[in-house]
Design a protein around this motif. Structure first.
Motif, mmCIF file in Angstrom:
data_model
loop_
_atom_site.group_PDB
_atom_site.id
_atom_site.type_symbol
_atom_site.label_atom_id
_atom_site.label_comp_id
_atom_site.label_asym_id
_atom_site.label_seq_id
_atom_site.Cartn_x
_atom_site.Cartn_y
_atom_site.Cartn_z
ATOM 1 N N LEU A 1 -3.216 13.961 -0.921
ATOM 2 C CA LEU A 1 -3.506 14.906 -1.994
ATOM 3 C C LEU A 1 -3.115 14.380 -3.373
ATOM 4 C CD1 LEU A 1 -4.631 17.855 -1.793
ATOM 5 C CD2 LEU A 1 -2.324 18.626 -2.303
ATOM 6 N N ASP A 2 -3.917 14.728 -4.364
ATOM 7 C CA ASP A 2 -3.495 14.683 -5.763
ATOM 8 C C ASP A 2 -2.730 15.985 -5.971
ATOM 9 O OD1 ASP A 2 -3.323 15.221 -8.530
ATOM 10 O OD2 ASP A 2 -5.113 14.049 -8.963
ATOM 11 N N ILE A 3 -1.400 15.917 -6.025
ATOM 12 C CA ILE A 3 -0.604 17.136 -5.951
ATOM 13 C C ILE A 3 -0.580 17.927 -7.256
ATOM 14 C CG2 ILE A 3 0.846 16.292 -4.068
ATOM 15 C CD1 ILE A 3 3.029 15.732 -6.128
ATOM 16 N N GLU A 4 -1.116 17.382 -8.322
ATOM 17 C CA GLU A 4 -1.249 18.153 -9.549
ATOM 18 C C GLU A 4 -2.622 18.831 -9.607
ATOM 19 O OE1 GLU A 4 1.558 16.012 -12.794
ATOM 20 O OE2 GLU A 4 0.006 14.736 -11.913
ATOM 21 N N ALA A 5 -3.671 18.129 -9.215
ATOM 22 C CA ALA A 5 -5.003 18.737 -9.164
ATOM 23 C C ALA A 5 -5.197 19.586 -7.918
ATOM 24 C CB ALA A 5 -6.067 17.651 -9.200
ATOM 25 N N ARG A 6 -4.354 19.380 -6.889
ATOM 26 C CA ARG A 6 -4.422 20.093 -5.614
ATOM 27 C C ARG A 6 -5.762 19.887 -4.914
ATOM 28 N NH1 ARG A 6 -0.571 25.021 -4.899
ATOM 29 N NH2 ARG A 6 1.163 24.401 -6.220
ATOM 30 N N ASP A 7 -6.198 18.639 -4.906
ATOM 31 C CA ASP A 7 -7.390 18.265 -4.157
ATOM 32 C C ASP A 7 -7.194 16.839 -3.655
ATOM 33 O OD1 ASP A 7 -9.823 18.486 -2.945
ATOM 34 O OD2 ASP A 7 -10.990 18.638 -4.800
ATOM 35 N N TYR A 8 -7.989 16.445 -2.678
ATOM 36 C CA TYR A 8 -7.821 15.124 -2.076
ATOM 37 C C TYR A 8 -8.145 14.024 -3.076
ATOM 38 C CZ TYR A 8 -7.614 17.800 2.240
ATOM 39 O OH TYR A 8 -7.264 18.689 3.220
ATOM 40 N N ASP A 9 -7.393 12.946 -2.978
ATOM 41 C CA ASP A 9 -7.535 11.792 -3.858
ATOM 42 C C ASP A 9 -8.288 10.698 -3.102
ATOM 43 O OD1 ASP A 9 -7.237 9.508 -5.396
ATOM 44 O OD2 ASP A 9 -5.127 9.875 -5.882
ATOM 45 N N VAL B 1 0.836 -1.204 0.000
ATOM 46 C CA VAL B 1 0.000 0.000 0.000
ATOM 47 C C VAL B 1 0.872 1.256 0.000
ATOM 48 C CG1 VAL B 1 -1.679 1.319 1.355
ATOM 49 C CG2 VAL B 1 -1.933 -1.167 1.110
ATOM 50 N N PHE B 2 1.942 1.217 0.774
ATOM 51 C CA PHE B 2 2.867 2.350 0.863
ATOM 52 C C PHE B 2 3.346 2.754 -0.539
ATOM 53 C CE2 PHE B 2 7.387 3.515 0.962
ATOM 54 C CZ PHE B 2 7.380 4.633 1.780
ATOM 55 N N GLU B 3 3.808 1.794 -1.308
ATOM 56 C CA GLU B 3 4.296 2.119 -2.649
ATOM 57 C C GLU B 3 3.160 2.538 -3.563
ATOM 58 O OE1 GLU B 3 7.028 0.385 -6.312
ATOM 59 O OE2 GLU B 3 6.977 -0.667 -4.387
ATOM 60 N N ALA B 4 1.984 1.923 -3.430
ATOM 61 C CA ALA B 4 0.843 2.292 -4.276
ATOM 62 C C ALA B 4 0.449 3.747 -4.055
ATOM 63 C CB ALA B 4 -0.339 1.367 -3.980
ATOM 64 N N VAL B 5 0.505 4.205 -2.808
ATOM 65 C CA VAL B 5 0.196 5.611 -2.523
ATOM 66 C C VAL B 5 1.263 6.508 -3.144
ATOM 67 C CG1 VAL B 5 -0.008 7.334 -0.688
ATOM 68 C CG2 VAL B 5 -1.140 5.114 -0.446
ATOM 69 N N PHE B 6 2.528 6.134 -3.005
ATOM 70 C CA PHE B 6 3.600 6.937 -3.599
ATOM 71 C C PHE B 6 3.411 7.066 -5.112
ATOM 72 C CE2 PHE B 6 7.678 7.534 -5.663
ATOM 73 C CZ PHE B 6 8.229 8.577 -4.949
ATOM 74 N N ARG B 7 3.011 6.001 -5.777
ATOM 75 C CA ARG B 7 2.840 6.051 -7.233
ATOM 76 C C ARG B 7 1.697 6.984 -7.632
ATOM 77 N NH1 ARG B 7 7.750 4.901 -7.926
ATOM 78 N NH2 ARG B 7 8.337 2.850 -7.138
ATOM 79 N N ARG B 8 0.833 7.337 -6.695
ATOM 80 C CA ARG B 8 -0.255 8.273 -6.992
ATOM 81 C C ARG B 8 0.144 9.720 -6.708
ATOM 82 N NH1 ARG B 8 -4.949 5.935 -8.403
ATOM 83 N NH2 ARG B 8 -6.018 7.939 -8.216
ATOM 84 N N ASN B 9 0.892 9.951 -5.600
ATOM 85 C CA ASN B 9 1.143 11.364 -5.267
ATOM 86 C C ASN B 9 2.605 11.697 -4.971
ATOM 87 O OD1 ASN B 9 1.563 10.527 -2.610
ATOM 88 N ND2 ASN B 9 0.177 12.037 -1.732
ATOM 89 N N LEU C 1 -7.146 3.182 -0.373
ATOM 90 C CA LEU C 1 -6.006 2.279 -0.243
ATOM 91 C C LEU C 1 -5.573 2.130 1.216
ATOM 92 C CD1 LEU C 1 -3.858 3.484 -3.284
ATOM 93 C CD2 LEU C 1 -4.746 1.152 -2.971
ATOM 94 N N LEU C 2 -5.632 3.213 1.955
ATOM 95 C CA LEU C 2 -5.190 3.214 3.347
ATOM 96 C C LEU C 2 -6.279 2.763 4.310
ATOM 97 C CD1 LEU C 2 -3.272 6.623 3.239
ATOM 98 C CD2 LEU C 2 -2.236 4.357 3.373
ATOM 99 N N GLY C 3 -7.482 2.528 3.801
ATOM 100 C CA GLY C 3 -8.586 2.136 4.674
ATOM 101 C C GLY C 3 -9.056 3.248 5.580
ATOM 102 N N LEU C 4 -8.927 4.491 5.123
ATOM 103 C CA LEU C 4 -9.269 5.646 5.950
ATOM 104 C C LEU C 4 -10.360 6.513 5.314
ATOM 105 C CD1 LEU C 4 -5.642 6.707 6.982
ATOM 106 C CD2 LEU C 4 -7.320 5.540 8.421
#
Length: 485
Positions: free
Chosen positions: A176-184, A111-119, A190-193
């Protein structure tokens, strides 16, 4: 006059700057995190609010006319606030390690790497995600009572202006989606949160905005109602702004409690190893690629306490040893939360080696300072440095240590304009948000430039290579199945 407020981990400061960037006054109050045992480290939000009140009034005593206020400070940790901006309990510091097992689980499950690949941000134990997971399991009452999972500077903004917002620099990690500047939403899933989305403050669009000081804020800090207040960016972004890193490829080394090595970039790279942070700058299309290691002056503090010395003795101690510390080497990973840059390992630990009966206190201090300098090179190269590099933070006050860093890098090292580089960056961001004209070059001109010594190049090139070999060997031992603690 422009006022910068810096909400550090252990100090709250206010600095008044003239229109030309001269620092006119500084006030400070200690606000230390409190270790509670078992890895728990907390802070009292109301203590920090009172400290802000005190330092602003003291700093502005001789400079009562304030055109704008900029706020920066420590990021991460978990500042759970109610609807009015008061803490629902003691805040969890970013130094807290209760998130370790949750992060390790995410690492183990991919999950850690999957989140990194998104933001392009590597979660670490003291960030929102692991701490929210930890408190959900152990203090669900606090989660239920909270209206906002805030960042510190945003909590102060709310108490001064009544608004509930965050900026994209703080929010960059972890949701964050750091290109759209809004929450992903996918990151939350993925984090169950997913249920924590209700606690996230709205993100201000680039380049942010200033809000008027309200009556409650005036009662707190004594400045006129309507004074523009801008919160953000947080310190890892405010410092490069204040140090003059304004061209893509320029870098900054912050030798503070932690060691933050950063480079300004115009692209988001999700392809490399899942380490470090990619933090939104106030303007769109610019990010800070940050490698915020947990090493830094905290590592030096440890060895100084062990040998019964103080910071004023550091230069003289290094001068009594020699490059290479007479064979003593160190790994500076003394944080209980492990390391987060330029690699992530919650089991990382420090070490001293090469000791013998002739080893002196000076050798120990020199070895630790060299190890932090090697870590700085490791991090700043991983961040993608191609331009000029500056240095700031408490460690930069040591002329000999700064020279050591320049020698290890074999690059000219700009000493960022002092004092209060973070507050200076916050003041600059506030002027941008409030539409106040200023001369950026004048505000950020370096105090001096330290040239690397060519005669030290070979020694430190070999020393850095040995450091990298030792780190790689130690990582295998930290994660050995035979290790029991």
């Amino acid at each position: 006059m422009i006022l910068g407020i810096d909400l550090g981990t252990s100090m709250v400061k206010a600095a008044c700057f003239s229109q030309t960037g001269d620092c006119l006054a500084v006030a400070a109050r200690r606000s230390s995190p409190t270790p509670l045992g078992g890895g728990a480290v907390e802070q009292d939000f109301e203590e920090i609010v009172r400290a802000v009140s005190d330092v602003v009034q003291e700093a502005c005593r001789e400079c009562p006319t304030v055109d704008a206020i900029g706020i920066t400070g420590q990021s991460d940790g978990l500042w759970l606030l109610d609807e009015q901006g008061f803490g629902v309990g003691r805040a969890v510091s970013w130094l807290d390690d209760r998130g370790n097992p949750y992060l390790q689980d995410w690492i183990d499950r991919g999950v850690f790497e999957a989140v990194f690949r998104r933001n392009a941000n590597a979660i670490f134990p003291g960030s929102h995600a692991p701490l929210l997971a930890a408190l959900r399991a152990t203090r669900p009452d606090l989660i239920a009572a909270a209206h906002t999972a805030s960042y510190l500077k945003d909590g102060i903004l709310q108490r001064l202006t009544g608004v509930r917002f965050t900026d994209a620099s703080d929010a960059s990690l972890p949701f964050l989606d750091i290109e759209a500047r809004d929450y992903d939403p996918e990151i939350l899933r993925l984090l169950g949160l997913e249920e924590m989305a209700r606690l996230l403050a709205p993100v201000l669009p680039a380049p942010g905005r200033a809000f008027p000081l309200d009556a409650r804020g005036t009662a707190l800090i004594g400045l006129p109602v309507g004074t523009p207040v801008h919160a953000g960016p947080f310190d890892l972004v405010a410092c490069p702004i204040g140090a003059g890193a304004n061209r893509v490829g320029d870098g900054l080394i912050i030798v503070g409690t932690t060691l933050a090595c950063e480079v300004l970039t115009d692209r988001v790279d999700r392809s490399g190893p899942p380490v470090g942070m990619t933090l939104c700058m106030p303007a769109g299309g610019r990010w800070i690629r940050s490698m915020p290691a947990t090493v830094g002056t905290a590592t030096l503090d440890w060895v100084l306490e062990m040998i019964g010395a103080c910071h004023s003795e550091v230069d003289s101690l290094i001068a009594r040893s020699r490059p290479g510390a007479n064979g003593v080497t160190a790994l500076p990973f003394f944080s209980a939360t492990g390391e987060r840059a330029p690699f992530v390992d919650v089991r990382a630990r420090g070490q001293l080696s090469g000791l013998n009966t002739w080893t002196t206190k000076a050798d120990l201090v020199t070895a630790v300072c060299e190890s932090v300098a090697y870590a700085a090179r490791h991090c700043i190269e991983a961040a993608g440095l191609t331009g000029d590099v500056s240095i700031c933070g408490g460690g930069a006050n040591s002329q000999i240590w700064s020279q050591m860093v320049a020698d290890v890098l074999q690059r000219p090292l700009k000493i960022a304009r002092r004092p209060e580089v973070g507050a200076r960056g916050a003041a600059i961001a506030a002027m941008d948000a409030a539409g106040i004209a200023y001369d950026y070059e004048a505000w950020t001109r370096p105090e001096t430039v330290i040239e690397p010594r060519q005669e030290a190049a070979e020694h430190y090139r070999n020393g850095f290579a040995h450091y990298l070999e030792t780190v790689e060997s130690a990582r295998g031992l930290w994660n050995s199945p035979h290790r029991k603690c």
